[in-house]
Design a protein around this motif. Sequence first.
Motif, short mmCIF file in Angstrom:
data_model
loop_
_atom_site.label_atom_id
_atom_site.label_comp_id
_atom_site.label_asym_id
_atom_site.label_seq_id
_atom_site.Cartn_x
_atom_site.Cartn_y
_atom_site.Cartn_z
N GLY A 199 -2.35 9.10 -2.81
CA GLY A 199 -3.47 8.53 -3.55
C GLY A 199 -4.39 7.72 -2.66
O GLY A 199 -4.31 7.76 -1.44
N GLY A 200 -5.31 6.97 -3.30
CA GLY A 200 -6.32 6.19 -2.58
C GLY A 200 -5.82 4.80 -2.24
O GLY A 200 -4.62 4.52 -2.22
N THR A 201 -6.76 3.88 -1.99
CA THR A 201 -6.41 2.53 -1.56
C THR A 201 -7.23 1.52 -2.34
O THR A 201 -8.42 1.35 -2.07
CB THR A 201 -6.67 2.33 -0.05
OG1 THR A 201 -5.99 3.34 0.69
CG2 THR A 201 -6.19 0.96 0.41
N SER A 202 -6.62 0.86 -3.30
CA SER A 202 -7.31 -0.19 -4.05
C SER A 202 -6.53 -1.49 -3.88
O SER A 202 -5.68 -1.84 -4.69
CB SER A 202 -7.44 0.16 -5.54
OG SER A 202 -8.09 -0.90 -6.22
N THR B 108 -1.24 -3.19 4.11
CA THR B 108 -2.10 -2.01 4.00
C THR B 108 -2.37 -1.41 5.36
O THR B 108 -2.27 -2.09 6.39
CB THR B 108 -3.45 -2.36 3.32
OG1 THR B 108 -4.21 -1.17 3.13
CG2 THR B 108 -4.25 -3.33 4.18
N ASP C 66 0.84 -1.19 0.00
CA ASP C 66 0.00 0.00 0.00
C ASP C 66 0.88 1.25 0.00
O ASP C 66 1.71 1.43 0.89
CB ASP C 66 -0.88 -0.03 1.26
CG ASP C 66 -1.91 1.08 1.31
OD1 ASP C 66 -1.80 2.04 0.54
OD2 ASP C 66 -2.83 0.97 2.15
N ASN D 191 -11.05 0.84 -1.50
CA ASN D 191 -12.06 1.80 -1.95
C ASN D 191 -12.76 1.35 -3.22
O ASN D 191 -13.38 2.15 -3.93
CB ASN D 191 -11.43 3.18 -2.16
CG ASN D 191 -10.27 3.15 -3.16
OD1 ASN D 191 -10.07 2.16 -3.85
ND2 ASN D 191 -9.52 4.25 -3.23
N SER E 218 -2.46 7.79 3.02
CA SER E 218 -2.49 7.62 4.47
C SER E 218 -1.18 7.07 5.02
O SER E 218 -0.94 7.10 6.22
CB SER E 218 -3.65 6.69 4.87
OG SER E 218 -3.50 5.42 4.27
N SER F 290 4.43 7.53 -1.14
CA SER F 290 3.02 7.43 -0.79
C SER F 290 2.21 8.57 -1.39
O SER F 290 2.71 9.68 -1.57
CB SER F 290 2.86 7.41 0.74
OG SER F 290 3.38 8.59 1.32
N GLU G 81 -2.16 2.26 -5.04
CA GLU G 81 -2.99 3.28 -4.40
C GLU G 81 -4.32 3.21 -5.11
O GLU G 81 -5.01 2.21 -4.96
CB GLU G 81 -2.32 4.66 -4.41
CG GLU G 81 -1.18 4.83 -5.40
CD GLU G 81 -1.62 5.58 -6.65
OE1 GLU G 81 -2.73 6.15 -6.66
OE2 GLU G 81 -0.86 5.61 -7.62
N ASN G 82 -4.73 4.22 -5.91
CA ASN G 82 -5.95 4.04 -6.71
C ASN G 82 -5.74 2.98 -7.79
O ASN G 82 -6.63 2.20 -8.10
CB ASN G 82 -6.37 5.36 -7.35
CG ASN G 82 -6.90 6.35 -6.32
OD1 ASN G 82 -7.62 5.97 -5.42
ND2 ASN G 82 -6.50 7.60 -6.44
N SER H 54 -0.71 4.38 -0.51
CA SER H 54 -1.72 5.43 -0.52
C SER H 54 -1.29 6.60 0.36
O SER H 54 -0.30 6.52 1.10
CB SER H 54 -3.06 4.87 -0.04
OG SER H 54 -2.95 4.37 1.27
#
Length: 537
Positions: free
Chosen positions: A310-313, A346, A240, A351, A244, A308, A283-284, A242
Amino acid sequence: MTDDTPHRHGLSRRRILGGLGAIGVASAGAGLGTTAYFSDEERFEGNSLTAGELDVKLDYKATYAGGPDRLEEIDGWYSKDGPGEPFKVEEVASEAGTYLIGEVPDANANEIWENEVQNTDLCAADLGLINGDEIPVFTLEDVKPGDSGEVTVSLHICDNPAWMYMNGELTANDENTVTEPEASAGGENNGISDSPIDGDGELADAIQTKLWYDENCNNVHDGGGQEQRDRPVCIQLVIDSSGSIGSSTMADVRSAAKEFAGQFLPEDEGEETDNMVGVVDFENSADPVQSLTDSLSDVESAIDGLTSGGGTSIANGINVGQSGDDGESGLLDCPDGKDRIMVVFTDGQDNTDSTGKGDAAKAAGTTIYAIGVGGADMEQLEGFVGEGYDSSSGEEEPEIDPQNYIFPSTVDTSIDQLFSQVSETIAGDETVIKEGSLAETMAALENGIALDGDRSSEEMDPFVGGMTHCLGFEWELPEDVGNEVQTDSVGFDLGFYALQSRHNDQPPDNPFDGNFTDDNGLPSGGNSTNATNGTAD
């Protein structure tokens, strides 16, 4: 002085004082109305100091392999009126003749425990874990050659990191009566006696034990070591990246992931290995930053480049880790004869619609483990993890306990230890702490032994707060034991002790060596729990 002097001065003392007073009032009034001052003020408000917490709490699961059709008999030993804790014994469905004889929290009273444990703060006050209590785990009668038992104890260090110690002792080792076949057995030096006699029995020397770090908390010693693993491995690290994941956390992830890779790839590039490691960040979207390789330096370089944002996919990370992308290979390209393994890290929630997104990888033979820290959704991770199988040959997906494949923590500081637990689980290298007879093991524990928070490193490390470590302890009365153990009985205690590691950067002297004990005989300055004790007849 001339006669007109009083007329020229004409001021009495009262007049002078009165005049000064009037001037003072006038000056103050003028200041309020016409002048300004530079000013500055600094304040430290709301100050407080609160002592931190150091608390070690335990839960456990114990089984007894004592032969079939004994449920009612064994349950009687663990009744509310009997010597054990109030626990309803159950036969383990998948193992005939094996019985669940103890569990905390008690699944009989809390049916959701097995499903909710990964989503639960195990340091919460109302969970009913063992916390300073003294309870029995094994309270067994009529033990026969071939019987065995096992308990896995789960340690939870609440709040602060701590050095951990374990101790134990034999509390009883009795000959009791001596039957005719016992008296005539080899190794027995006593004559027939219908009354209890003084002296030690032979049972403590006959029972064989093993104490180990149960990395995946599955109540089984996964032993043998990496060099004895049946097949080499292809491992895809799916990490991960992302937003966060802050910079400091990402630095910890990079360090831990490189240490992990070094457990499977040789540092010397000239040394041959059949293992391969790849790296995917997500991330995404997800990107394969290093295809499967046997070069540790290439893997480390790829990991060093992780940043790091972006989002979390998670689902995209798993898909790319399995199938590859942009010409980079995934686990589908792992050569035949190697086990396919994916390790997902993660700190958040997927998401995307993640339902069943790990199924295709598992059906193609990839076993998926997950490391979750901080805000990771452990229940969601249960949908990703599991054992790989070959659906193309008609093989059905095996039933698994997700807890054996998820390695959770509530804090980011435990990342290195979590990667360590996964690496040793994959390698089948769960470290044995002590192996030998019950008498030998208890003798070794009597003076206390230090426990290692990170088994993958050469140094002794403290246990990080907020994560779970498991220790397994099994015993067996071998089938070839003779009559000399008839009617003998043993009792033993096991205990755990935590000592803060802050201001104790190096492992301190063994607190059980007698120099640090309090009035109760326990080490002072720490937290101690007598977790398990047992008897066997």
